[in-house]
Design an enzyme around this catalytic site. Structure first.
Site, mmCIF file in Angstrom:
data_model
loop_
_atom_site.group_PDB
_atom_site.id
_atom_site.type_symbol
_atom_site.label_atom_id
_atom_site.label_comp_id
_atom_site.label_asym_id
_atom_site.label_seq_id
_atom_site.Cartn_x
_atom_site.Cartn_y
_atom_site.Cartn_z
ATOM 1 N N HIS A 263 0.879 -1.298 0.322
ATOM 2 C CA HIS A 263 -0.180 0.356 0.236
ATOM 3 C C HIS A 263 1.027 1.763 0.112
ATOM 4 O O HIS A 263 0.541 1.932 1.046
ATOM 5 C CB HIS A 263 -1.003 0.328 1.047
ATOM 6 C CG HIS A 263 -0.491 -0.723 2.389
ATOM 7 N ND1 HIS A 263 0.435 -0.507 3.535
ATOM 8 C CD2 HIS A 263 -1.294 -1.580 3.128
ATOM 9 C CE1 HIS A 263 0.100 -0.713 4.156
ATOM 10 N NE2 HIS A 263 -0.714 -1.816 4.191
ATOM 11 N N HIS B 144 -3.508 -10.606 14.384
ATOM 12 C CA HIS B 144 -3.857 -9.313 13.485
ATOM 13 C C HIS B 144 -4.725 -9.886 12.676
ATOM 14 O O HIS B 144 -4.608 -11.564 11.866
ATOM 15 C CB HIS B 144 -2.431 -9.608 13.422
ATOM 16 C CG HIS B 144 -2.764 -7.315 13.150
ATOM 17 N ND1 HIS B 144 -3.545 -6.675 12.508
ATOM 18 C CD2 HIS B 144 -1.627 -6.827 11.158
ATOM 19 C CE1 HIS B 144 -3.404 -5.799 12.346
ATOM 20 N NE2 HIS B 144 -2.774 -5.918 10.952
ATOM 21 N N ASP C 142 3.091 -7.570 13.697
ATOM 22 C CA ASP C 142 3.386 -6.724 12.662
ATOM 23 C C ASP C 142 4.633 -6.134 13.191
ATOM 24 O O ASP C 142 5.825 -5.415 12.941
ATOM 25 C CB ASP C 142 3.027 -5.576 12.663
ATOM 26 C CG ASP C 142 2.038 -5.912 11.361
ATOM 27 O OD1 ASP C 142 2.408 -6.577 10.766
ATOM 28 O OD2 ASP C 142 0.964 -5.064 11.051
HETATM 29 FE FE1 FEO Z 1 -0.936 -4.735 10.181
HETATM 30 FE FE2 FEO Z 1 1.438 -6.538 8.184
HETATM 31 O O1 FEO Z 1 -0.487 -6.237 9.269
#
Ligand code: FEO
Length: 387
Positions: A24, A78, A163
């Site tokens: 992203h 997550h 993360d």
């Molecule tokens: Fe917050 Fe590696 O995803």
């Protein structure tokens, strides 16, 4: 690459994304991994998953160790899709498996996958018995989403950090001591600057929460597993999350006819004469995500654009938007630029630097082509303001 045994009965079974170059908007020149970990105990447990298109790769690695339909527990630290994309495949094979996640995780997973799986909420302080081992959970909201948590196994002294402490690196090596340290730390810095930086106060809380744990291995969800450089990564996370900077200045700019470049070089000379490490970063040739890595340790952020159509150049606008969102603190800002008429660019930049909360130096705005005399004066004025 095969599954890798980290400790007896604990395996890396993740996916390697060799081709990834854009996460992203973040330029991932070295690709990435999505790390998934398998624990063989009385309850077969999978910690985190991989992006959807690497699900087969993950399943193949799991199959080297056990039948992938024999998983009892899934720990989803997550819910972001780089770590949950393969969950539907895992659940197809294990429809009765229990999925453990934080309250926000259990709220968010059905909104992603529209399934009524067997979700179990866990919170900080909760413990899950696997048989020979136990797993402890610590919620770490906003590192990187509200649902984030980390999982600690005291018997193995492993922190599954998701993360936190990650790096976007695709490699055949799995451990930090097998890979060049400087490259790994550079990628950890880039990851922090581009992903984690806005949540620095939450990082400080997370560091405090895990500070009492005896950690010998950190298993993040991206990049290399840390077993040799734990103190270094913790020290850097302390520094980065406290917004501590070095004696370093960045001069970030774009130029039309070279006048803003002339100003940029004069600014650079002023910092050089005050003994500052410095970087001239032309937005035509440097990606904003690489500039953010430099910003992580820079005290002075100088941004320049000529005036174009009563505005700033789009490259500079993009940098400023990205910078504001990532919210570094405790910096000094300087807006500069050249103009022919109008000259709005410098005020526009300065306003955004002010919105970033930076302490401002006197703006520099020069018409047409600055001569040496003007640039000399600029250098002297600036040298007097640099601390
Ligand atoms: Fe917050 Fe590696 O995803």
């Amino acid at each position: 690459m095969k599954a890798i045994e980290i400790k007896k009965g604990v395996y890396w079974v993740g996916g390697i994304d060799w081709d990834l170059r854009n996460f992203h908007g973040y330029l991932t020149q070295r690709g990435s991994t999505y790390n998934s970990y398998l624990i063989i105990d009385e309850k077969i447990t999978l910690i985190d998953n991989v992006k959807h298109y690497l699900a087969e790769e993950q399943l193949k690695r799991i199959s080297e160790i056990i039948d992938p339909g024999k998983i009892d527990f899934v720990i989803q630290n997550h819910i972001e899709m780089d770590h949950s994309g393969s969950l539907p495949k895992i659940m197809e094979l294990n429809p009765d498996a229990k999925i453990f996640a934080s309250p926000k995780g259990v709220e968010g997973l059905p909104k992603h996958y529209k399934q009524k799986w067997n979700f179990q909420v866990v919170k900080s302080g909760d413990m899950l018995d696997l048989g020979k081992r136990k797993l402890h959970f610590v919620q770490t909201p906003m590192v990187h989403w509200p649902d984030n948590m980390v999982t600690y196994c005291p018997e193995e002294k492993i922190l599954f950090s998701n993360d936190a402490f990650g790096q976007h690196i695709a490699s055949s090596e799995r451990f930090d001591d097998e890979f060049p340290f400087n490259i790994m730390m550079q990628e950890a810095a880039k990851y922090y600057a581009n992903i984690v930086l806005p949540y620095s106060s939450q990082v400080q809380k997370a560091l405090e929460a895990v500070s009492g744990l005896d950690i010998k291995t950190i298993c993040p969800s991206h990049g290399l597993i840390l077993r040799n450089h734990i103190s270094e990564i913790l020290k850097n996370y302390q520094k980065w999350s406290a917004n501590q900077t070095d004696k370093k200045a960045l001069i970030i700019y774009d130029t039309m006819w070279g006048s803003t470049r002339k100003i940029a070089y004069a600014i650079q000379e002023a910092f050089e004469s005050r003994g500052y490490e410095n970087r001239l970063l032309n937005l035509q040739s440097t990606h904003i995500s690489d500039i953010m890595t430099e910003i992580l340790s820079a005290k002075y952020i100088c941004i320049g654009s000529p005036t174009l159509n009563n505005n700033i150049l789009p490259t500079v606008a993009s940098m400023l938007t990205y910078l504001k969102g990532l919210a570094p603190r405790n910096r000094f800002g300087l807006a500069f630029g050249s103009y022919g008429w109008g000259g709005q660019s410098v005020d526009i930049i300065e306003q955004i630097l002010e919105e970033c909360g930076f302490e401002l130096l006197d703006q520099i705005r020069l018409q047409y082509i600055p001569d040496e005399e003007v640039l000399d004066e600029l250098r002297k004025n600036l040298e007097n303001q640099i601390q």
